[in-house]
Design a protein around this motif. Structure first.
Motif, PDB file in Angstrom:
ATOM      1  N   ILE A  93      78.428  34.881  10.597  1.00 42.24           N
ATOM      2  CA  ILE A  93      77.678  35.932  11.270  1.00 42.24           C
ATOM      3  C   ILE A  93      76.921  36.693  10.191  1.00 42.24           C
ATOM      4  O   ILE A  93      77.469  36.994   9.119  1.00 42.24           O
ATOM      5  CB  ILE A  93      78.561  36.885  12.112  1.00 42.24           C
ATOM      6  N   TYR A  94      75.652  36.946  10.465  1.00 41.49           N
ATOM      7  CA  TYR A  94      74.781  37.700   9.562  1.00 41.49           C
ATOM      8  C   TYR A  94      74.264  38.871  10.377  1.00 41.49           C
ATOM      9  O   TYR A  94      73.530  38.671  11.344  1.00 41.49           O
ATOM     10  CB  TYR A  94      73.641  36.808   9.065  1.00 41.49           C
ATOM     11  N   PHE A  95      74.678  40.080  10.036  1.00 39.22           N
ATOM     12  CA  PHE A  95      74.366  41.225  10.878  1.00 39.22           C
ATOM     13  C   PHE A  95      73.889  42.418  10.056  1.00 39.22           C
ATOM     14  O   PHE A  95      74.199  42.547   8.877  1.00 39.22           O
ATOM     15  CB  PHE A  95      75.566  41.599  11.750  1.00 39.22           C
ATOM     16  N   ALA A  96      73.129  43.269  10.731  1.00 36.09           N
ATOM     17  CA  ALA A  96      72.537  44.444  10.089  1.00 36.09           C
ATOM     18  C   ALA A  96      73.087  45.713  10.723  1.00 36.09           C
ATOM     19  O   ALA A  96      73.389  45.751  11.915  1.00 36.09           O
ATOM     20  CB  ALA A  96      71.020  44.403  10.226  1.00 36.09           C
ATOM     21  N   MET A  97      73.189  46.743   9.894  1.00 39.80           N
ATOM     22  CA  MET A  97      73.634  48.053  10.358  1.00 39.80           C
ATOM     23  C   MET A  97      72.669  49.119   9.867  1.00 39.80           C
ATOM     24  O   MET A  97      71.900  48.877   8.939  1.00 39.80           O
ATOM     25  CB  MET A  97      75.059  48.332   9.885  1.00 39.80           C
ATOM     26  N   THR A 108      74.107  26.980  17.448  1.00 40.40           N
ATOM     27  CA  THR A 108      75.479  26.517  17.329  1.00 40.40           C
ATOM     28  C   THR A 108      76.377  27.650  17.804  1.00 40.40           C
ATOM     29  O   THR A 108      76.278  28.765  17.277  1.00 40.40           O
ATOM     30  CB  THR A 108      75.821  26.167  15.863  1.00 40.40           C
ATOM     31  N   PRO A 109      77.229  27.410  18.774  1.00 43.80           N
ATOM     32  CA  PRO A 109      78.114  28.478  19.240  1.00 43.80           C
ATOM     33  C   PRO A 109      79.013  28.965  18.102  1.00 43.80           C
ATOM     34  O   PRO A 109      79.441  28.176  17.259  1.00 43.80           O
ATOM     35  CB  PRO A 109      78.951  27.814  20.335  1.00 43.80           C
ATOM     36  N   PRO A 110      79.295  30.265  18.066  1.00 45.91           N
ATOM     37  CA  PRO A 110      80.197  30.785  17.036  1.00 45.91           C
ATOM     38  C   PRO A 110      81.593  30.170  17.173  1.00 45.91           C
ATOM     39  O   PRO A 110      82.045  29.882  18.285  1.00 45.91           O
ATOM     40  CB  PRO A 110      80.252  32.283  17.314  1.00 45.91           C
ATOM     41  N   MET A 154      75.601  41.858  19.359  1.00 46.06           N
ATOM     42  CA  MET A 154      76.177  41.470  18.069  1.00 46.06           C
ATOM     43  C   MET A 154      76.489  39.977  18.015  1.00 46.06           C
ATOM     44  O   MET A 154      76.224  39.318  17.011  1.00 46.06           O
ATOM     45  CB  MET A 154      77.438  42.291  17.804  1.00 46.06           C
ATOM     46  N   ILE A 155      77.026  39.422  19.083  1.00 44.71           N
ATOM     47  CA  ILE A 155      77.390  38.008  19.081  1.00 44.71           C
ATOM     48  C   ILE A 155      76.163  37.123  18.878  1.00 44.71           C
ATOM     49  O   ILE A 155      76.279  35.998  18.395  1.00 44.71           O
ATOM     50  CB  ILE A 155      78.174  37.620  20.371  1.00 44.71           C
ATOM     51  N   GLY A 156      74.973  37.621  19.180  1.00 44.52           N
ATOM     52  CA  GLY A 156      73.747  36.863  18.969  1.00 44.52           C
ATOM     53  C   GLY A 156      73.433  36.628  17.503  1.00 44.52           C
ATOM     54  O   GLY A 156      72.584  35.797  17.170  1.00 44.52           O
TER      55      GLY A 156
END
Length: 125
Positions: free
Chosen positions: A81-85, A37-39, A72-74
């Motif tokens: 958005i679920y992201f890791a740092m 699904t596109p953001p 990141m956009i992936g």
């Protein structure tokens, strides 16, 4: 080791428990989904703001990006958005990411501690 955050569009949960339930629902529906699904425009704008502040891992030639993967956009799908740092940078980066989310009317949730992240720069527990 990494530190994860989830940021999404929606009504402010009444507390950490509701935040956790909403996160799980959105994660299953958008992040685990087989169909991409596109953001949404607001999530795209949030990602853009993060990448104005910190370089995308895919463009990082000096090993200074705080992100654990890229692009990141992936990590964005629909309204979440679920992201890791990198864990070594998580205190500063997660506080700023939470503040940036709050400025945009987005919800920030910490799945490690199962709690909402304030937009006032509250520290990682």
């Amino acid at each position: 080791m990494s530190y994860d955050l989830a940021v999404w569009e929606g009504d402010e949960p009444t507390g950490d428990g509701e935040g956790g339930r909403v996160f799980q629902q959105l994660y299953r529906r958008y992040i685990e989904a087989e169909d991409e699904t596109p953001p949404t425009p607001r999530i795209r704008a949030y990602v853009h703001a993060l990448l104005e502040r910190w370089i995308d891992m895919t463009e990082d030639e000096e090993d200074v990006s705080p992100w654990s993967d890229g692009p990141m956009i992936g990590n964005a799908s629909g309204p979440i958005i679920y992201f890791a740092m990198r864990y070594s940078m998580c205190e500063e980066v997660s506080a700023e990411a939470a503040r940036m989310a709050a400025e945009r009317g987005l919800i920030c949730f910490d799945p490690q501690w199962d709690r909402l992240r304030p937009g006032d720069g509250g520290a990682v527990a």
